[in-house]
Design a protein around this motif. Structure first.
Motif, PDB file in Angstrom:
ATOM      1  N   ALA A 227       1.180   4.093  -2.919  1.00 62.38           N
ATOM      2  CA  ALA A 227       0.862   5.502  -2.629  1.00 62.38           C
ATOM      3  C   ALA A 227       2.016   6.417  -3.055  1.00 62.38           C
ATOM      4  CB  ALA A 227       0.557   5.686  -1.144  1.00 62.38           C
ATOM      5  N   ARG A 228       3.232   6.005  -2.787  1.00 66.62           N
ATOM      6  CA  ARG A 228       4.399   6.800  -3.179  1.00 66.62           C
ATOM      7  C   ARG A 228       4.570   6.806  -4.700  1.00 66.62           C
ATOM      8  NH1 ARG A 228       8.600   7.896   0.233  1.00 66.62           N
ATOM      9  NH2 ARG A 228       8.157   7.680   2.421  1.00 66.62           N
TER      10      ARG A 228
ATOM     11  N   GLU B 146       0.822  -1.220   0.000  1.00 70.66           N
ATOM     12  CA  GLU B 146       0.000   0.000   0.000  1.00 70.66           C
ATOM     13  C   GLU B 146       0.854   1.267   0.000  1.00 70.66           C
ATOM     14  OE1 GLU B 146      -3.351   0.837  -0.200  1.00 70.66           O
ATOM     15  OE2 GLU B 146      -3.572  -1.249  -0.790  1.00 70.66           O
ATOM     16  N   GLU B 147       1.853   1.307   0.865  1.00 72.90           N
ATOM     17  CA  GLU B 147       2.698   2.499   0.951  1.00 72.90           C
ATOM     18  C   GLU B 147       3.490   2.720  -0.330  1.00 72.90           C
ATOM     19  OE1 GLU B 147       6.276   4.532   3.568  1.00 72.90           O
ATOM     20  OE2 GLU B 147       5.339   2.708   4.308  1.00 72.90           O
TER      21      GLU B 147
ATOM     22  N   LYS C 295      -4.084  13.902   0.368  1.00 74.78           N
ATOM     23  CA  LYS C 295      -3.404  13.374   1.554  1.00 74.78           C
ATOM     24  C   LYS C 295      -3.090  14.451   2.589  1.00 74.78           C
ATOM     25  CE  LYS C 295      -3.384   9.380  -0.338  1.00 74.78           C
ATOM     26  NZ  LYS C 295      -4.742   9.042  -0.661  1.00 74.78           N
TER      27      LYS C 295
ATOM     28  N   PRO D 217       3.994  10.274  -1.109  1.00 75.57           N
ATOM     29  CA  PRO D 217       2.685  10.229  -1.769  1.00 75.57           C
ATOM     30  C   PRO D 217       2.276  11.648  -2.183  1.00 75.57           C
ATOM     31  CG  PRO D 217       2.636   8.994   0.277  1.00 75.57           C
ATOM     32  CD  PRO D 217       3.945   9.731   0.244  1.00 75.57           C
TER      33      PRO D 217
ATOM     34  N   TRP E 224      -8.812   6.480  -3.377  1.00 80.83           N
ATOM     35  CA  TRP E 224      -7.430   6.763  -3.772  1.00 80.83           C
ATOM     36  C   TRP E 224      -7.265   8.200  -4.267  1.00 80.83           C
ATOM     37  CZ3 TRP E 224      -6.708   1.783  -7.180  1.00 80.83           C
ATOM     38  CH2 TRP E 224      -6.638   0.673  -6.340  1.00 80.83           C
TER      39      TRP E 224
ATOM     40  N   SER F 134      -1.038  10.115 -11.368  1.00 78.78           N
ATOM     41  CA  SER F 134      -1.555   9.329 -10.245  1.00 78.78           C
ATOM     42  C   SER F 134      -2.666   8.394 -10.698  1.00 78.78           C
ATOM     43  CB  SER F 134      -2.072  10.253  -9.138  1.00 78.78           C
ATOM     44  OG  SER F 134      -1.014  10.986  -8.571  1.00 78.78           O
TER      45      SER F 134
ATOM     46  N   PRO G 237      -3.758  13.647  -5.331  1.00 81.71           N
ATOM     47  CA  PRO G 237      -3.565  12.614  -6.348  1.00 81.71           C
ATOM     48  C   PRO G 237      -4.492  12.736  -7.557  1.00 81.71           C
ATOM     49  CG  PRO G 237      -4.821  11.733  -4.540  1.00 81.71           C
ATOM     50  CD  PRO G 237      -4.451  13.138  -4.156  1.00 81.71           C
TER      51      PRO G 237
END
Length: 184
Positions: free
Chosen positions: A19-20, A15-16, A170, A71, A166, A80, A75
């Motif tokens: 996101a990045r 997941e991380e 953030k 991230p 998504w 993205s 996005p």
């Protein structure tokens, strides 16, 4: 054999990492890897074995790239969305995607695959025309595939709350979510 799932496992995406990787800097620097790699390999003509240094550096960069950038704060951008579409496509067994997207992904991946041996031949033989043609076919197919993933995400975020989330910014400073013609 699912080439996409193999690539995801090889890169150990979680997941991380995803996101990045949704950061536009990650997407665009990753897109630049193949042309720069071609230049690095071609440079053996000028610098000999020293060309291995930039080739090795690019290999390392390709591996760390998805984790290198933070991230994105917002996005809601093409790059993205392209990454989100790739995630959706990889998850197609759990949440089926429309047939026209699967066919397009297969065709565009095949186009990219056709360019690779042409590119390799050009690089091995030192033939500029084959190298450039192979690069255009391989990179063009990949970029077209990535653009198609934006379309896939636009279609699929309408059917999945997880996919729609998504797009949430953030940062603490929330801006109103806008609906555009590309969905979500």
């Amino acid at each position: 054999m699912d080439v996409f799932a193999l690539a995801e496992r090889a890169m150990r995406m979680d997941e991380e990492s995803w996101a990045r990787h949704a950061n536009p800097w990650s997407v665009w620097t990753r897109a630049a890897i193949l042309p720069v790699l071609v230049l690095a390999i071609w440079s053996r003509v000028w610098i000999g074995w020293w060309a291995l240094a930039p080739v090795a550096a690019l290999a390392v960069f390709a591996m760390v790239n998805p984790r290198l950038f933070p991230p994105p704060r917002d996005p809601d951008n093409w790059a993205s969305r392209a990454t989100f579409g790739e995630r959706v496509y990889l998850n197609r067994k759990a949440v089926p995607v429309p047939d026209h997207h699967r066919r397009a992904a297969t065709i565009l991946t095949s186009i990219t695959a056709v360019g690779v041996p042409i590119l390799a031949y050009g690089l091995i033989r030192g033939e500029a025309t084959a190298t450039i043609a192979g690069l255009i076919i391989a990179e063009g197919g990949k970029l077209w595939f990535v653009d198609r993933m934006v379309w896939l995400y636009a279609d699929m975020c309408e059917v999945s709350d997880e996919y729609r989330r998504w797009l949430e910014p953030k940062s603490d400073a929330r801006r109103p979510q806008s609906q555009d013609a590309s969905g979500c």
